[in-house]
Design a protein around this motif. Sequence first.
Motif, PDB file in Angstrom:
ATOM      1  N   SER A  88       0.836  -1.207   0.000  1.00 24.39           N
ATOM      2  CA  SER A  88       0.000   0.000   0.000  1.00 24.39           C
ATOM      3  C   SER A  88       0.866   1.250   0.000  1.00 24.39           C
ATOM      4  O   SER A  88       0.473   2.291  -0.541  1.00 24.39           O
ATOM      5  CB  SER A  88      -0.923  -0.006   1.222  1.00 24.39           C
ATOM      6  N   ALA A  89       2.042   1.160   0.599  1.00 27.87           N
ATOM      7  CA  ALA A  89       3.006   2.258   0.612  1.00 27.87           C
ATOM      8  C   ALA A  89       4.342   1.702   1.083  1.00 27.87           C
ATOM      9  O   ALA A  89       4.414   0.598   1.642  1.00 27.87           O
ATOM     10  CB  ALA A  89       2.555   3.398   1.531  1.00 27.87           C
ATOM     11  N   ILE A  90       5.403   2.461   0.829  1.00 27.95           N
ATOM     12  CA  ILE A  90       6.741   2.118   1.321  1.00 27.95           C
ATOM     13  C   ILE A  90       7.261   3.334   2.078  1.00 27.95           C
ATOM     14  O   ILE A  90       7.452   4.405   1.492  1.00 27.95           O
ATOM     15  CB  ILE A  90       7.706   1.763   0.173  1.00 27.95           C
ATOM     16  N   ILE A  91       7.462   3.195   3.381  1.00 32.69           N
ATOM     17  CA  ILE A  91       7.986   4.287   4.204  1.00 32.69           C
ATOM     18  C   ILE A  91       9.500   4.116   4.280  1.00 32.69           C
ATOM     19  O   ILE A  91       9.995   3.061   4.692  1.00 32.69           O
ATOM     20  CB  ILE A  91       7.361   4.264   5.608  1.00 32.69           C
ATOM     21  N   THR A  92      10.240   5.152   3.890  1.00 31.55           N
ATOM     22  CA  THR A  92      11.692   5.036   3.792  1.00 31.55           C
ATOM     23  C   THR A  92      12.405   6.089   4.629  1.00 31.55           C
ATOM     24  O   THR A  92      11.807   7.062   5.089  1.00 31.55           O
ATOM     25  CB  THR A  92      12.147   5.198   2.328  1.00 31.55           C
ATOM     26  N   SER A  93      13.687   5.874   4.796  1.00 32.82           N
ATOM     27  CA  SER A  93      14.518   6.813   5.551  1.00 32.82           C
ATOM     28  C   SER A  93      14.923   8.011   4.708  1.00 32.82           C
ATOM     29  O   SER A  93      15.228   9.080   5.236  1.00 32.82           O
ATOM     30  CB  SER A  93      15.785   6.097   6.061  1.00 32.82           C
ATOM     31  N   THR A  94      14.907   7.837   3.387  1.00 29.44           N
ATOM     32  CA  THR A  94      15.295   8.923   2.478  1.00 29.44           C
ATOM     33  C   THR A  94      14.290   9.010   1.341  1.00 29.44           C
ATOM     34  O   THR A  94      13.690   8.005   0.952  1.00 29.44           O
ATOM     35  CB  THR A  94      16.694   8.681   1.877  1.00 29.44           C
ATOM     36  N   PRO A  95      14.067  10.193   0.773  1.00 33.62           N
ATOM     37  CA  PRO A  95      13.076  10.350  -0.305  1.00 33.62           C
ATOM     38  C   PRO A  95      13.494   9.609  -1.572  1.00 33.62           C
ATOM     39  O   PRO A  95      14.679   9.436  -1.849  1.00 33.62           O
ATOM     40  CB  PRO A  95      13.054  11.862  -0.538  1.00 33.62           C
ATOM     41  N   ARG A  96      12.498   9.164  -2.321  1.00 34.47           N
ATOM     42  CA  ARG A  96      12.694   8.612  -3.651  1.00 34.47           C
ATOM     43  C   ARG A  96      11.581   9.141  -4.543  1.00 34.47           C
ATOM     44  O   ARG A  96      10.536   9.567  -4.062  1.00 34.47           O
ATOM     45  CB  ARG A  96      12.670   7.079  -3.618  1.00 34.47           C
ATOM     46  N   GLU A  97      11.774   9.077  -5.843  1.00 36.55           N
ATOM     47  CA  GLU A  97      10.812   9.654  -6.767  1.00 36.55           C
ATOM     48  C   GLU A  97       9.571   8.786  -6.974  1.00 36.55           C
ATOM     49  O   GLU A  97       8.518   9.295  -7.364  1.00 36.55           O
ATOM     50  CB  GLU A  97      11.482   9.905  -8.121  1.00 36.55           C
ATOM     51  N   GLU A  98       9.659   7.501  -6.713  1.00 33.19           N
ATOM     52  CA  GLU A  98       8.529   6.614  -6.946  1.00 33.19           C
ATOM     53  C   GLU A  98       7.325   7.045  -6.117  1.00 33.19           C
ATOM     54  O   GLU A  98       7.448   7.360  -4.924  1.00 33.19           O
ATOM     55  CB  GLU A  98       8.914   5.171  -6.598  1.00 33.19           C
ATOM     56  N   VAL A 145       4.888   5.447  -4.771  1.00 29.83           N
ATOM     57  CA  VAL A 145       4.531   4.623  -3.626  1.00 29.83           C
ATOM     58  C   VAL A 145       5.416   4.898  -2.413  1.00 29.83           C
ATOM     59  O   VAL A 145       5.072   4.545  -1.288  1.00 29.83           O
ATOM     60  CB  VAL A 145       4.603   3.123  -4.014  1.00 29.83           C
ATOM     61  N   VAL A 146       6.555   5.557  -2.635  1.00 30.25           N
ATOM     62  CA  VAL A 146       7.528   5.782  -1.560  1.00 30.25           C
ATOM     63  C   VAL A 146       7.178   7.046  -0.784  1.00 30.25           C
ATOM     64  O   VAL A 146       6.936   8.100  -1.357  1.00 30.25           O
ATOM     65  CB  VAL A 146       8.957   5.874  -2.126  1.00 30.25           C
ATOM     66  N   VAL A 147       7.186   6.930   0.547  1.00 26.36           N
ATOM     67  CA  VAL A 147       6.913   8.051   1.437  1.00 26.36           C
ATOM     68  C   VAL A 147       8.104   8.197   2.381  1.00 26.36           C
ATOM     69  O   VAL A 147       8.470   7.245   3.082  1.00 26.36           O
ATOM     70  CB  VAL A 147       5.638   7.816   2.267  1.00 26.36           C
ATOM     71  N   ALA A 148       8.731   9.362   2.395  1.00 27.19           N
ATOM     72  CA  ALA A 148       9.833   9.597   3.326  1.00 27.19           C
ATOM     73  C   ALA A 148       9.265   9.744   4.733  1.00 27.19           C
ATOM     74  O   ALA A 148       8.260  10.434   4.945  1.00 27.19           O
ATOM     75  CB  ALA A 148      10.609  10.849   2.928  1.00 27.19           C
ATOM     76  N   ALA A 149       9.900   9.095   5.696  1.00 28.25           N
ATOM     77  CA  ALA A 149       9.407   9.134   7.074  1.00 28.25           C
ATOM     78  C   ALA A 149       9.276  10.565   7.576  1.00 28.25           C
ATOM     79  O   ALA A 149       8.360  10.880   8.338  1.00 28.25           O
ATOM     80  CB  ALA A 149      10.333   8.322   7.973  1.00 28.25           C
ATOM     81  N   ARG A 150      10.157  11.449   7.145  1.00 33.72           N
ATOM     82  CA  ARG A 150      10.126  12.838   7.611  1.00 33.72           C
ATOM     83  C   ARG A 150       8.882  13.578   7.125  1.00 33.72           C
ATOM     84  O   ARG A 150       8.513  14.619   7.674  1.00 33.72           O
ATOM     85  CB  ARG A 150      11.380  13.572   7.153  1.00 33.72           C
ATOM     86  N   ASP A 151       8.206  13.030   6.088  1.00 34.96           N
ATOM     87  CA  ASP A 151       7.014  13.677   5.538  1.00 34.96           C
ATOM     88  C   ASP A 151       5.714  13.127   6.136  1.00 34.96           C
ATOM     89  O   ASP A 151       4.626  13.580   5.783  1.00 34.96           O
ATOM     90  CB  ASP A 151       6.961  13.505   4.021  1.00 34.96           C
ATOM     91  N   LEU A 152       5.830  12.160   7.024  1.00 35.42           N
ATOM     92  CA  LEU A 152       4.639  11.543   7.591  1.00 35.42           C
ATOM     93  C   LEU A 152       3.987  12.447   8.630  1.00 35.42           C
ATOM     94  O   LEU A 152       4.664  13.029   9.482  1.00 35.42           O
ATOM     95  CB  LEU A 152       4.983  10.213   8.269  1.00 35.42           C
ATOM     96  N   ASP A 153       2.670  12.562   8.555  1.00 38.07           N
ATOM     97  CA  ASP A 153       1.890  13.149   9.636  1.00 38.07           C
ATOM     98  C   ASP A 153       0.509  12.520   9.583  1.00 38.07           C
ATOM     99  O   ASP A 153       0.219  11.680   8.724  1.00 38.07           O
ATOM    100  CB  ASP A 153       1.812  14.679   9.531  1.00 38.07           C
ATOM    101  N   GLY A 154      -0.343  12.890  10.511  1.00 37.98           N
ATOM    102  CA  GLY A 154      -1.642  12.257  10.600  1.00 37.98           C
ATOM    103  C   GLY A 154      -2.535  12.479   9.397  1.00 37.98           C
ATOM    104  O   GLY A 154      -3.537  11.781   9.231  1.00 37.98           O
TER     105      GLY A 154
END
Length: 286
Positions: free
Chosen positions: A102-112, A114-123
Amino acid sequence: MFKEIAVDPAAVATSYRDFSYIVEKFGISEGRLIAAFPARWKALVHQAASQRLKGTVELSRIQERLRRLSSSVLHSRGRPGDGCEQDWIQAAIDEHRRLPFSAIITSTPREEQVVVAARDLDGEHPCLQSNRQWHVRRTADAMAACCEPLLSAGRQIKLVDPHFDAGVPRFRGPFLAFLDRRRPGANVDVYRGDNCDAAHIAERIQRSVSGIEGRGGTVRLFLMPQGAMHNRFLLNESGGVSFQIGLDEDFSNERPSDLVTVLETGPWQAEWDTYNGGSCVAQFSI
């Protein structure tokens, strides 16, 4: 459906605060599960946290939370995990192409996308939006698929429907689909109303399971007072869902979909305790 989200071990190994902020968003009652990608996901988090936080209290707190993470949070689908130790993010993207997350939470941003950088997560991030109710087609495959994390992880499954009858095709299809997706050796308890001939219902269950491939475990039939039963549930020892209409297919196309709701912890516990033992009228090995 339950969301299966891949979480980069490095993304939760930076601090206990980061670890808890992300992990607490997952669980059966949230409708979101962390993918066990790879199967050694806990070990990779431990390794990354040990390198970054060695000798700190934060490391000890992460280690303790990791130890307590269960199948109600971490979902295993047998994903291979090739390449995870060399480049987890690329391995997750490659795996997503094979069997989507459903998503991929990562330590660093990527262009794909489906990828979500952890630093961009909020409610308010879409991948963390409420996911506790779904419209599910009333077909055996769709009903079993929406419950797959409960079936594949549970050691004890409870099917609750006051009108359940495995001799009726609309009930038999979902029943066999649920059995097919359960973990090997899991036991299944069926609870239905007592306005029936127990021997007749038991014989129809026995006929239904007689032709399936043996994977261990048992099916037990329990009868409850008909007047006290109304809601329909599929439960395991960690959580559950309710079906508004029933655990049966729709062959008439009059009500082709059902509203399935993920139970929060309190209601799940109450229902689990309600359907707990009693008089077992039949038992079969499967």
